[in-house]
Write a protein that holds these residues in place. Structure first.
Motif, short mmCIF file in Angstrom:
data_model
loop_
_atom_site.label_atom_id
_atom_site.label_comp_id
_atom_site.label_asym_id
_atom_site.label_seq_id
_atom_site.Cartn_x
_atom_site.Cartn_y
_atom_site.Cartn_z
N LYS A 88 -22.92 86.77 34.89
CA LYS A 88 -22.71 86.33 33.33
C LYS A 88 -21.72 86.98 32.54
O LYS A 88 -20.88 86.25 31.79
CB LYS A 88 -23.94 86.83 32.78
N GLU A 89 -21.22 88.31 32.84
CA GLU A 89 -20.07 89.07 32.02
C GLU A 89 -19.50 90.05 32.92
O GLU A 89 -19.93 90.81 33.71
CB GLU A 89 -20.73 89.76 31.05
N ILE A 90 -18.21 89.66 32.69
CA ILE A 90 -16.92 90.48 33.74
C ILE A 90 -15.78 91.08 32.68
O ILE A 90 -15.67 90.45 31.68
CB ILE A 90 -16.19 89.42 34.64
N LEU A 91 -15.86 92.29 33.03
CA LEU A 91 -14.72 92.95 32.36
C LEU A 91 -13.60 93.26 33.18
O LEU A 91 -13.72 93.95 34.37
CB LEU A 91 -15.10 94.39 31.96
N ILE A 92 -12.38 92.93 32.63
CA ILE A 92 -11.05 93.07 33.71
C ILE A 92 -10.05 93.98 32.98
O ILE A 92 -9.71 94.09 31.84
CB ILE A 92 -10.19 91.78 34.01
N LEU A 93 -10.18 95.21 33.63
CA LEU A 93 -9.37 96.50 32.93
C LEU A 93 -7.77 96.06 33.66
O LEU A 93 -7.84 96.26 35.04
CB LEU A 93 -9.90 97.59 33.62
N VAL A 94 -6.81 96.19 32.77
CA VAL A 94 -5.47 96.05 33.16
C VAL A 94 -4.76 96.92 32.99
O VAL A 94 -5.07 97.87 32.19
CB VAL A 94 -4.69 94.55 32.77
N PRO A 95 -3.60 97.56 33.63
CA PRO A 95 -2.71 98.73 33.56
C PRO A 95 -1.91 98.73 32.01
O PRO A 95 -1.75 97.60 31.46
CB PRO A 95 -1.50 98.75 34.62
N ARG A 96 -1.98 99.79 31.56
CA ARG A 96 -1.35 100.14 30.26
C ARG A 96 0.07 99.75 30.11
O ARG A 96 0.66 98.92 28.96
CB ARG A 96 -1.10 101.70 29.99
N SER A 97 0.94 99.56 31.24
CA SER A 97 2.23 99.20 31.27
C SER A 97 2.29 97.43 31.29
O SER A 97 3.50 97.05 30.88
CB SER A 97 2.88 99.39 32.58
N TRP A 98 1.32 96.77 31.40
CA TRP A 98 1.19 95.43 31.19
C TRP A 98 1.56 94.97 29.80
O TRP A 98 0.96 95.50 28.84
CB TRP A 98 0.10 94.79 31.78
N THR A 99 2.11 93.74 29.65
CA THR A 99 2.26 93.19 28.26
C THR A 99 0.74 92.84 27.67
O THR A 99 0.08 92.40 28.35
CB THR A 99 2.75 91.75 28.30
N ARG A 100 0.97 93.38 26.47
CA ARG A 100 -0.57 93.42 25.73
C ARG A 100 -0.51 91.95 24.93
O ARG A 100 0.34 91.84 23.91
CB ARG A 100 -0.82 94.50 24.84
N GLU A 101 -1.44 91.20 25.28
CA GLU A 101 -1.67 90.04 24.56
C GLU A 101 -2.62 90.10 23.33
O GLU A 101 -3.19 91.22 23.47
CB GLU A 101 -2.59 89.01 25.65
N GLN A 102 -2.72 89.34 22.47
CA GLN A 102 -3.48 89.27 21.10
C GLN A 102 -4.93 89.45 21.65
O GLN A 102 -5.60 90.18 20.48
CB GLN A 102 -3.17 87.99 20.22
N SER A 103 -5.42 88.88 22.42
CA SER A 103 -6.73 88.85 22.84
C SER A 103 -7.24 90.08 23.53
O SER A 103 -8.22 90.32 23.61
CB SER A 103 -7.15 87.74 23.73
N TYR A 104 -6.37 90.96 23.88
CA TYR A 104 -6.62 92.29 24.38
C TYR A 104 -7.19 93.05 23.63
O TYR A 104 -6.83 93.43 22.42
CB TYR A 104 -5.50 92.65 25.32
#
Length: 208
Positions: A88-104
């Protein structure tokens, strides 16, 4: 943390919402060794943490393929468990170095070392592996996948959704890998005529 929410409606005897929430979160400097607690409530798996290692170079297709893997695999899991559970619910953790999107959004207590599913650098030929696979019925520590596997096109789609369900069963309930021998010359799944097949005897050969 990044946040991307979407609805996925499937029809299977009745209308059900399967994977309806995917939250993408930007890694912080949180350090913790405790494994993230998955929530099972009313047949719905929630709070599943999928983390991408800090050393992985930015590639948006990794996030997209993770989403597609769980989204397409959720009804397969539901069917395989005789309509008992689904994601039902997934959390995706991305590296700090990646471009930060508005939805993040920014991570709170989430970290790579706590993740239930961990994506690290590696080639396509390395199949997903459950770390600390215990006796039957016991939950494993985490499910490790390589970037090459997640990014791959040869297993993209049908095979990915079958593989994630199979490996989830190993992670959650420590089911044994009975689908193939596990040596270097065999594969758990393969493409044939545009569909994904499990390694087994051919259905095109009959005998008595």
């Amino acid at each position: 943390m990044f946040t991307t929410l979407f609805k996925n409606t499937m029809i299977s005897c009745r209308a059900l919402f399967f994977l309806s929430s995917i939250l993408v979160i930007l890694n912080s400097r949180v350090v913790s060794q405790d494994v993230n607690q998955i929530i099972l409530e009313d047949g719905q798996f929630k709070n599943i943490l999928v983390a991408i290692h800090e050393g992985v170079e930015e590639d948006p297709t990794i996030i997209d393929n993770i989403k597609n893997m769980f989204k397409s695999g959720s009804p397969v899991l539901f069917s395989a468990t005789e309509f008992r559970v689904f994601w039902k619910e997934i959390l995706i953790l991305v590296p700090r170095s990646w471009t930060r999107e508005q939805s993040y959004e920014i991570a709170q207590s989430q970290s790579y070392n706590r993740a239930n599913v961990r994506i690290h650098f590696g080639d396509e030929s390395t199949d997903p592996k459950v770390v600390n696979h215990l006796s039957c019925g016991k939950e494993g520590h985490n499910l490790a996948m390589t970037t090459g596997y997640v990014q791959s096109t040869s297993k993209h789609g049908t095979c990915h959704k079958m593989d994630i369900v199979r490996n989830w069963a190993r992670l959650r309930w420590s089911l044994m890998p009975e689908h193939y021998t596990g040596d270097d010359s065999s594969e758990p799944t393969y493409f044939h005529n545009g569909t994904c097949e499990g390694t087994r005897c051919s259905r095109e050969i009959s005998g008595s």
